[in-house]
Design a protein around this motif. Structure first.
Motif: not given
Length: 426
Positions: A326-330
């Motif tokens: 999630y962190i790398n996506e957003f």
């Protein structure tokens, strides 16, 4: 009403008060909550099933339930549970653990309060301190000293990696220098895994600290609330359980599913254990019995550790993978880093381009329903802070601690909102 110095110190606004307040206080009407702040563990159905079965055994045994409810245990703890703990660790690891090496407290938080104040503060005409050698550290420690300025610390070193992660490591040279120049240090303390960062000190780092503690004839305190062998929220191979009579090892049943029953477990020398029992008698009479009773047979049979290995660790391993994705996506396209999640239930997010402090950012996030813990509260014990300045670490006011144990949809949307507001305030 005028409080004593003790009263003023322990009733002042603190990071741990903010954290616990956020767990219990509702948000304004119409704001959907994304609770990523406190230390609540997740509910794991397989673990809850085992505790229900243990409770049913107690209820079906004549007088067992009433015996637990209606009698105080010894200040040292419920002796059958104390003996079970001693037997398990001596047989499993070959440690020289007897019943006189074990004490039970009302949660590890109260145990650490007792321990810190045994080894810091006024010693006749001297004043001793507790050294935290890997700062940032657990917010709940910062205000536990009965006297002001009894906690001191050494800022961690930091290594960055290409995948946007980083890792705190001991600055061994700085720790050695501090100890050589400060004879007033009464104990060394670390968490393993480290709260807030999810760092796990390696066996070599623990040996270094243990050797230093022995050299200066002081104890090494290890808070093992997330560690080995239970609840085993540890995702690195370079960590094994460790204890000797110069180590005070604090454990807990909270993160293996019993946070409300407040059951802390301490392994230490008989002298320390006797002192903790004496303090507990004065402060609390005895520790709560139900957590000890529920876990006793699980310790004896080894099932508590099996629960940690088979249910708890895999559960959080999956959630760790999810929050990193999630962190790398957003956060793609922004300047961000996250500490390598080697253990615990937290992700420590470093936002170097943040134009406001993490405390101010926390307030902005709370308006959107996202509850985190600002990084400032995890940096304490520096001479600069005693002079009214900021803690001397570049991460001091640019980090958030995120609890990733909530349901995945809550964590994912919370991370999306954090990234959205980070872009606004960068």
């Amino acid at each position: 009403m005028d409080f004593s110095d003790f009263g003023k110190k322990l009733t002042s606004r603190s990071g741990i008060l903010l954290l616990m307040d956020d767990l219990g206080k509702p948000l304004p009407p119409g704001v959907k909550p994304y609770p990523l702040g406190g230390g609540n563990p997740a509910r794991i159905k397989e673990v809850e099933k085992v505790y229900r079965e243990e409770m049913e055994k107690i209820l079906s045994t004549e007088d067992a339930f009433e015996d637990i409810l209606c009698h105080y245990d010894a200040p040292q703890g419920r002796m059958s549970f104390v003996n079970a703990i001693a037997s398990y660790f001596s047989s499993k690891y070959g440690w020289n653990v007897k019943s006189e090496n074990v004490a039970i407290s009302n949660g590890s938080q109260s145990a650490m309060f007792y321990i810190f104040n045994l080894f810091s503060g006024t010693y006749g005409d001297k004043k001793k301190t507790i050294l935290f050698p890997l700062m940032p550290e657990y917010v709940g420690y910062a205000d536990q000293g009965l006297e002001w300025n009894t906690f001191v610390s050494v800022p961690s070193k930091c290594e960055y990696f290409e995948d946007r992660s980083f890792k705190y490591t001991l600055d061994q040279e700085a720790v050695s220098k501090y100890l050589s120049e400060h004879s007033e240090v009464g104990a060394i303390c670390v968490t393993r895994p480290t709260n807030p960062s999810g760092n796990v000190l390696t066996d070599k780092e623990i040996k270094f600290l243990s050797d230093k503690a022995k050299e200066y004839n002081i104890p090494l305190i290890i808070d093992n609330a997330y560690g080995l062998p239970f609840p085993n929220i540890v995702f690195t191979d370079d960590a094994t359980p460790v204890w000797n009579e110069n180590i005070i090892l604090s454990m807990s049943l909270s993160k293996i599913g019993l946070p409300s029953l407040r059951t802390g477990i301490i392994l230490a020398s008989p002298t320390v254990i006797e002192a903790l029992g004496n303090i507990n008698a004065i402060a609390a009479l005895a520790s709560g019995s139900m957590g000890q009773a529920l876990a006793e047979d699980l310790v004896k049979t080894g099932k508590l550790v099996e629960m940690a290995d088979n249910y708890v660790k895999p559960f959080y391993q999956k959630k760790r993978e999810n929050i990193i994705s999630y962190i790398n996506e957003f956060f793609e396209g922004t300047n961000y880093h996250y500490h390598r999640i080697e253990g615990s239930i937290f992700c420590f997010l470093y936002l170097p381009s943040l134009k406001i402090s993490s405390i101010e950012f926390y307030k902005k996030l709370k308006e959107r329903g996202v509850i985190t813990v600002p990084g400032e509260y995890f940096f304490f014990g520096s001479k600069e802070q005693m002079e009214g300045k900021a803690y001397p670490h570049p991460h001091y006011d640019k980090c958030l601690r995120i609890n990733y144990s909530a349901p995945d949809d809550i964590v994912k949307e919370g991370i999306r909102i954090i990234a959205e507001l980070y872009k606004k305030w960068s």
